[in-house]
Design a protein around this motif. Structure first.
Motif, PDB file in Angstrom:
ATOM      1  N   ASN A   1       0.922  -1.306   0.095  1.00  0.00           N
ATOM      2  CA  ASN A   1      -0.128   0.011   0.070  1.00  0.00           C
ATOM      3  C   ASN A   1       0.768   1.076   0.061  1.00  0.00           C
ATOM      4  OD1 ASN A   1       1.086  -0.015   2.512  1.00  0.00           O
ATOM      5  ND2 ASN A   1      -1.132   0.417   3.735  1.00  0.00           N
TER       6      ASN A   1
ATOM      7  N   GLN B   1     -10.891  -4.913  -9.609  1.00  0.00           N
ATOM      8  CA  GLN B   1     -10.548  -3.631  -9.204  1.00  0.00           C
ATOM      9  C   GLN B   1      -8.939  -3.714  -8.963  1.00  0.00           C
ATOM     10  OE1 GLN B   1     -13.141  -3.004  -5.871  1.00  0.00           O
ATOM     11  NE2 GLN B   1     -14.753  -2.233  -6.886  1.00  0.00           N
ATOM     12  N   LYS B   2      -8.284  -2.700  -9.080  1.00  0.00           N
ATOM     13  CA  LYS B   2      -6.807  -2.850  -8.979  1.00  0.00           C
ATOM     14  C   LYS B   2      -6.543  -2.300  -7.483  1.00  0.00           C
ATOM     15  CE  LYS B   2      -5.451  -1.336 -13.448  1.00  0.00           C
ATOM     16  NZ  LYS B   2      -6.529  -1.953 -14.259  1.00  0.00           N
ATOM     17  N   ASN B   3      -7.301  -1.621  -6.734  1.00  0.00           N
ATOM     18  CA  ASN B   3      -7.138  -1.101  -5.481  1.00  0.00           C
ATOM     19  C   ASN B   3      -7.942  -1.885  -4.458  1.00  0.00           C
ATOM     20  OD1 ASN B   3      -7.309   0.426  -2.874  1.00  0.00           O
ATOM     21  ND2 ASN B   3      -6.224   1.758  -4.024  1.00  0.00           N
ATOM     22  N   SER B   4      -7.219  -2.564  -3.655  1.00  0.00           N
ATOM     23  CA  SER B   4      -8.089  -3.456  -2.419  1.00  0.00           C
ATOM     24  C   SER B   4      -7.831  -2.769  -1.075  1.00  0.00           C
ATOM     25  CB  SER B   4      -7.224  -4.738  -2.554  1.00  0.00           C
ATOM     26  OG  SER B   4      -7.447  -5.375  -3.676  1.00  0.00           O
TER      27      SER B   4
ATOM     28  N   GLY C   1      -6.665   0.117  -0.358  1.00  0.00           N
ATOM     29  CA  GLY C   1      -5.453   0.720  -0.377  1.00  0.00           C
ATOM     30  C   GLY C   1      -4.237  -0.014  -1.035  1.00  0.00           C
ATOM     31  N   TYR C   2      -4.508  -1.425  -0.980  1.00  0.00           N
ATOM     32  CA  TYR C   2      -3.349  -2.058  -1.313  1.00  0.00           C
ATOM     33  C   TYR C   2      -3.307  -2.620  -2.932  1.00  0.00           C
ATOM     34  CZ  TYR C   2      -2.052  -3.337   3.287  1.00  0.00           C
ATOM     35  OH  TYR C   2      -1.567  -3.267   4.518  1.00  0.00           O
ATOM     36  N   ILE C   3      -2.173  -2.718  -3.784  1.00  0.00           N
ATOM     37  CA  ILE C   3      -1.996  -2.899  -4.894  1.00  0.00           C
ATOM     38  C   ILE C   3      -1.301  -4.224  -5.079  1.00  0.00           C
ATOM     39  CG2 ILE C   3      -1.257  -2.358  -7.242  1.00  0.00           C
ATOM     40  CD1 ILE C   3      -2.105   0.503  -6.466  1.00  0.00           C
TER      41      ILE C   3
END
Length: 262
Positions: free
Chosen positions: A33, A61-64, A66-68
């Motif tokens: 993140n 989705q690319k963002n989990s 705040g984590y990628i």
């Protein structure tokens, strides 16, 4: 606070350890993140490549939270570019600091090692002698205050993936990659000579290369995990590579007699 383990399980259905980097089904990933470290961003920028693909989660989705999740991509190994970048100075370290680090390193491994057999003793004292010789040659060639360049180097280089792993890149002596590419047979002794001439490596460069090569870190790092047979084979292989390197460097710099290395 949400954990990385929870993110991996919830958003990617990956039951993996809670850690920054991991390998899953032979692919290497980073879950973070935060931006990649600045030194790594600079190195990748110098390479002029983007070795990462962002992986969508199960919701596309690319963002989990705040984590990628990044996957390391298969990018052809450009040995010439790696060597070129490895020789670009980033910081310096004095000979005094280098000697202190080397002594502490080999003492931490060898000093308290039990000697169980005659052959074990021979291997032990061969490595110990190489360590001592590398320190003596540092004293022979350089003043303690002499500054030696550090640059972006790799702990290991065996495949394309090794080049781009964040945990595999650090600041080390600028001749580290050149030596290890030769040591693991990625480049031949003839190609090493071409590098010496192409990059106009100076006597100082070749002297520090010799000192670094004499310090048997590749043998020491595996010393306690290797069987006696592996210890012997590793040392014999190392000495053969070292002997060929010394024959090459003798064409460019003065080297004290090292006839016992064969």
């Amino acid at each position: 606070m949400v954990s990385k383990l929870s993110i991996l399980k919830t958003y990617y259905h990956l039951p993996l350890e809670d850690q920054f980097s991991f390998t899953y089904e032979d692919e290497h990933y980073y879950l973070t993140n935060k931006p990649f470290p600045l030194y790594y961003q600079k190195y990748i920028s110098l390479l002029q490549i983007n070795p990462f693909k962002i992986i969508n989660n199960i919701y596309q989705q690319k963002n989990s939270q705040g984590y990628i999740l990044y996957q390391v991509q298969s990018i052809p190994l450009d040995i010439q570019k790696i060597i070129s970048l490895s020789l670009i100075p980033q910081e310096t370290k004095t000979i005094k600091e280098i000697k202190k680090e080397w002594i502490q390193y080999y003492e931490s491994i060898l000093i308290y090692t039990p000697l169980n057999s005659l052959e074990y003793q021979i291997i032990y004292y061969s490595l110990f002698t190489l360590c001592q010789l590398s320190i003596e040659l540092l004293n022979h060639y350089f003043l303690s205050t002499t500054a030696i360049n550090l640059s972006y180097q790799h702990k290991n280089i065996h495949s394309y993936e090794d080049v781009y792993l964040i945990e595999n890149i650090n600041l080390n002596l600028y001749i580290h990659d050149v030596f290890y590419l030769y040591l693991n047979n990625t480049i031949t002794i003839n190609q090493l000579e071409q590098i010496i001439n192409e990059y106009n490596l100076t006597s100082k460069d070749l002297q520090i290369l010799l000192c670094y090569a004499l310090f048997p870190q590749m043998c020491l790092v595996h010393f306690h995990e290797d069987s006696l047979t592996k210890k012997r084979r590793r040392l014999v292989k190392y000495n053969k590579k070292l002997y060929s390197l010394i024959l090459l460097l003798q064409k460019y710099i003065q080297i004290p007699p090292l006839k016992w290395i064969k």
